[in-house]
Design a protein around this motif. Structure first.
Motif, PDB file in Angstrom:
ATOM      1  N   ALA A 142       0.832  -1.207   0.000  1.00 32.18           N
ATOM      2  CA  ALA A 142       0.000   0.000   0.000  1.00 32.18           C
ATOM      3  C   ALA A 142       0.867   1.258   0.000  1.00 32.18           C
ATOM      4  O   ALA A 142       0.570   2.234  -0.705  1.00 32.18           O
ATOM      5  CB  ALA A 142      -0.931   0.000   1.211  1.00 32.18           C
ATOM      6  N   ALA A 143       1.959   1.241   0.777  1.00 32.55           N
ATOM      7  CA  ALA A 143       2.868   2.387   0.795  1.00 32.55           C
ATOM      8  C   ALA A 143       3.518   2.573  -0.573  1.00 32.55           C
ATOM      9  O   ALA A 143       3.681   3.703  -1.052  1.00 32.55           O
ATOM     10  CB  ALA A 143       3.940   2.187   1.865  1.00 32.55           C
ATOM     11  N   PHE A 144       3.866   1.461  -1.224  1.00 30.15           N
ATOM     12  CA  PHE A 144       4.465   1.538  -2.557  1.00 30.15           C
ATOM     13  C   PHE A 144       3.478   2.119  -3.570  1.00 30.15           C
ATOM     14  O   PHE A 144       3.840   2.954  -4.405  1.00 30.15           O
ATOM     15  CB  PHE A 144       4.921   0.153  -2.994  1.00 30.15           C
ATOM     16  CG  PHE A 144       5.307   0.066  -4.444  1.00 30.15           C
ATOM     17  CD1 PHE A 144       6.431   0.709  -4.916  1.00 30.15           C
ATOM     18  CD2 PHE A 144       4.535  -0.651  -5.345  1.00 30.15           C
ATOM     19  CE1 PHE A 144       6.787   0.648  -6.253  1.00 30.15           C
ATOM     20  CE2 PHE A 144       4.873  -0.725  -6.684  1.00 30.15           C
ATOM     21  CZ  PHE A 144       6.004  -0.061  -7.131  1.00 30.15           C
ATOM     22  N   HIS A 271       6.447   1.611 -13.815  1.00 30.17           N
ATOM     23  CA  HIS A 271       7.868   1.380 -13.533  1.00 30.17           C
ATOM     24  C   HIS A 271       8.574   2.634 -13.031  1.00 30.17           C
ATOM     25  O   HIS A 271       9.735   2.585 -12.632  1.00 30.17           O
ATOM     26  CB  HIS A 271       8.541   0.884 -14.817  1.00 30.17           C
ATOM     27  CG  HIS A 271       9.929   0.365 -14.651  1.00 30.17           C
ATOM     28  ND1 HIS A 271      10.317  -0.463 -13.613  1.00 30.17           N
ATOM     29  CD2 HIS A 271      11.041   0.538 -15.407  1.00 30.17           C
ATOM     30  CE1 HIS A 271      11.604  -0.763 -13.746  1.00 30.17           C
ATOM     31  NE2 HIS A 271      12.062  -0.163 -14.821  1.00 30.17           N
ATOM     32  N   ALA A 272       7.863   3.764 -13.000  1.00 30.86           N
ATOM     33  CA  ALA A 272       8.522   5.049 -12.758  1.00 30.86           C
ATOM     34  C   ALA A 272       9.097   5.158 -11.351  1.00 30.86           C
ATOM     35  O   ALA A 272      10.255   5.567 -11.177  1.00 30.86           O
ATOM     36  CB  ALA A 272       7.540   6.193 -13.017  1.00 30.86           C
ATOM     37  N   PHE A 273       8.325   4.805 -10.325  1.00 28.57           N
ATOM     38  CA  PHE A 273       8.808   5.058  -8.968  1.00 28.57           C
ATOM     39  C   PHE A 273       9.972   4.138  -8.611  1.00 28.57           C
ATOM     40  O   PHE A 273      10.947   4.586  -7.986  1.00 28.57           O
ATOM     41  CB  PHE A 273       7.685   4.910  -7.942  1.00 28.57           C
ATOM     42  CG  PHE A 273       8.150   5.240  -6.552  1.00 28.57           C
ATOM     43  CD1 PHE A 273       8.491   6.539  -6.224  1.00 28.57           C
ATOM     44  CD2 PHE A 273       8.281   4.257  -5.594  1.00 28.57           C
ATOM     45  CE1 PHE A 273       8.961   6.853  -4.953  1.00 28.57           C
ATOM     46  CE2 PHE A 273       8.739   4.563  -4.324  1.00 28.57           C
ATOM     47  CZ  PHE A 273       9.077   5.867  -3.999  1.00 28.57           C
ATOM     48  N   ARG A 304       4.647  -6.845  -9.919  1.00 25.54           N
ATOM     49  CA  ARG A 304       6.004  -7.185 -10.331  1.00 25.54           C
ATOM     50  C   ARG A 304       7.008  -6.134  -9.844  1.00 25.54           C
ATOM     51  O   ARG A 304       8.103  -6.460  -9.381  1.00 25.54           O
ATOM     52  CB  ARG A 304       6.069  -7.324 -11.847  1.00 25.54           C
ATOM     53  CG  ARG A 304       7.433  -7.760 -12.358  1.00 25.54           C
ATOM     54  CD  ARG A 304       7.404  -8.081 -13.829  1.00 25.54           C
ATOM     55  NE  ARG A 304       7.174  -6.905 -14.652  1.00 25.54           N
ATOM     56  CZ  ARG A 304       6.117  -6.726 -15.431  1.00 25.54           C
ATOM     57  NH1 ARG A 304       5.172  -7.646 -15.486  1.00 25.54           N
ATOM     58  NH2 ARG A 304       5.992  -5.634 -16.164  1.00 25.54           N
ATOM     59  N   GLU A 305       6.620  -4.866  -9.938  1.00 23.32           N
ATOM     60  CA  GLU A 305       7.507  -3.800  -9.466  1.00 23.32           C
ATOM     61  C   GLU A 305       7.717  -3.892  -7.956  1.00 23.32           C
ATOM     62  O   GLU A 305       8.837  -3.697  -7.461  1.00 23.32           O
ATOM     63  CB  GLU A 305       6.906  -2.434  -9.828  1.00 23.32           C
ATOM     64  CG  GLU A 305       6.900  -2.141 -11.303  1.00 23.32           C
ATOM     65  CD  GLU A 305       8.294  -2.115 -11.890  1.00 23.32           C
ATOM     66  OE1 GLU A 305       9.127  -1.309 -11.435  1.00 23.32           O
ATOM     67  OE2 GLU A 305       8.566  -2.920 -12.810  1.00 23.32           O
ATOM     68  N   PHE A 306       6.650  -4.201  -7.218  1.00 20.70           N
ATOM     69  CA  PHE A 306       6.776  -4.339  -5.768  1.00 20.70           C
ATOM     70  C   PHE A 306       7.689  -5.515  -5.425  1.00 20.70           C
ATOM     71  O   PHE A 306       8.536  -5.405  -4.530  1.00 20.70           O
ATOM     72  CB  PHE A 306       5.394  -4.539  -5.151  1.00 20.70           C
ATOM     73  CG  PHE A 306       5.421  -4.757  -3.664  1.00 20.70           C
ATOM     74  CD1 PHE A 306       5.860  -3.758  -2.806  1.00 20.70           C
ATOM     75  CD2 PHE A 306       5.004  -5.961  -3.115  1.00 20.70           C
ATOM     76  CE1 PHE A 306       5.893  -3.955  -1.430  1.00 20.70           C
ATOM     77  CE2 PHE A 306       5.027  -6.168  -1.751  1.00 20.70           C
ATOM     78  CZ  PHE A 306       5.474  -5.167  -0.904  1.00 20.70           C
TER      79      PHE A 306
END
Length: 337
Positions: A142-144, A271-273, A304-306
């Motif tokens: 959630a923070a991500f 994918h930006a962050f 996937r990013e997380f």
């Protein structure tokens, strides 16, 4: 009221942290903590109203939350996962939302059994420990998401010396829609700079994969030239095969041309962050701009990013998970039998 007051230091911490560095996960953690405290305080205040207290009980709200988290959410993830497989194929990265939905469906009956005291003691310990770990991962996710959404809403800073477009897999030697969206965003930013009389240099960043007929950087440059950008304004970075290498090799090119450079890094919005976090660690002087992505692609891509961030910070996350998983079994040792 106490929850609302307690949230103030978290919001203040978020504002200060974000002011000095917007590319860090701490911002999302502080903001999430503040929002949760406000939500809890607001919920208690709502339940204290006579008109609400006489109609809705705390137990009914808990059941509603359980229904959303264990039925509606996983149902959405499964349906989205099936759509991803149908449109994008059966690669593991496309299965993540489907697998997440199935996992939640599988865990829900265990929670029901736990609530009814209908499982052996040993299994209860395992389920509770697993629940703590799932809770930690859910809050971190959630923070991500807060970081990703908030970062994506920021306006791109002006005055960049370089636009670095990150590559992605070519389809039969051609630029696919996912990569075209990045290049089109670069074209827009380039045109804005040119209109101010300070057109940035464009760096196309991407090497040649085993299944690709040419380096991604070359195909990307060809696309930009076809759409009106002069070849003289494009620099090729054709060695990288990962996001880290995109950043490292592009940083070398920019530093050689202008040691005091400022840049914008362009990738897809999901994918930006994570790219921004990595750019901060690698001391790349720039922010990341996200291009649009088809909506159905975003859930699996975000998961996937997380997972990538968990891997990037694997020592810290492994330590936290072990401590959380061990907390309940260790506490059992000190309880009277």
């Amino acid at each position: 009221m106490g929850y609302l007051i307690t949230s103030i230091p978290f919001f203040a911490g978020f504002a200060i942290s974000f002011r000095f560095e917007r590319r860090r996960m701490l911002n999302g953690v502080l903001l999430l903590a503040g929002l949760l405290l406000v939500a809890i305080g607001g919920l208690f205040a709502l339940l204290d109203l006579p008109a609400v207290r006489d109609r809705v009980s705390g137990g009914e709200l808990v059941f509603l939350a359980f229904l959303v988290l264990t039925v509606l959410l996983p149902a959405f993830l499964v349906l989205n996962g099936l759509q991803m497989v149908r449109r994008e194929g059966r690669r593991l990265g496309n299965l993540l939302s489907l697998l997440a939905g199935v996992a939640i469906f599988g865990f829900a009956p265990l929670l029901l059994m736990l609530g009814k005291n209908a499982m052996p003691r040993a299994l209860e310990v395992v389920v509770i420990s697993a629940g703590f770990v799932v809770g930690y991962l859910s809050l971190a996710f959630a923070a991500f998401v807060l970081c990703s959404v908030g970062y994506g809403l920021l306006r791109p800073p002006s005055g960049a010396d370089f636009l670095v477009v990150h590559g992605s897999r070519l389809i039969r030697g051609a630029v696919p829609p996912l990569l075209a969206s990045r290049l089109d965003r670069a074209r827009t930013l380039y045109a804005a700079g040119a209109a101010r009389g300070a057109a940035p240099t464009v760096i196309t960043s991407g090497g040649q994969g085993a299944d690709e007929a040419l380096p991604e950087a070359v195909a990307m440059a060809d696309y930009l030239v076809e759409h009106g950008i002069s070849r003289a304004e494009i620099v090729l970075e054709d060695r990288s095969t990962t996001t880290r290498e995109n950043l490292v090799y592009s940083r070398e090119l920019m530093t050689a041309r202008n040691p005091g450079y400022r840049c914008l890094l362009i990738t897809n919005n999901f994918h930006a962050f994570r790219t921004a976090m990595l750019a901060r660690r690698l001391k790349v002087n720039g922010q990341v701009i996200g291009s649009r992505t088809a909506w159905y692609y975003i859930p699996s891509a975000t998961i996937r990013e997380f997972a990538g961030i968990l891997r990037d910070y694997r020592v810290l996350n492994a330590a936290v998970i072990v401590l959380i998983a061990a907390a309940y079994p260790v506490s059992m040792l000190f309880q009277p039998h």
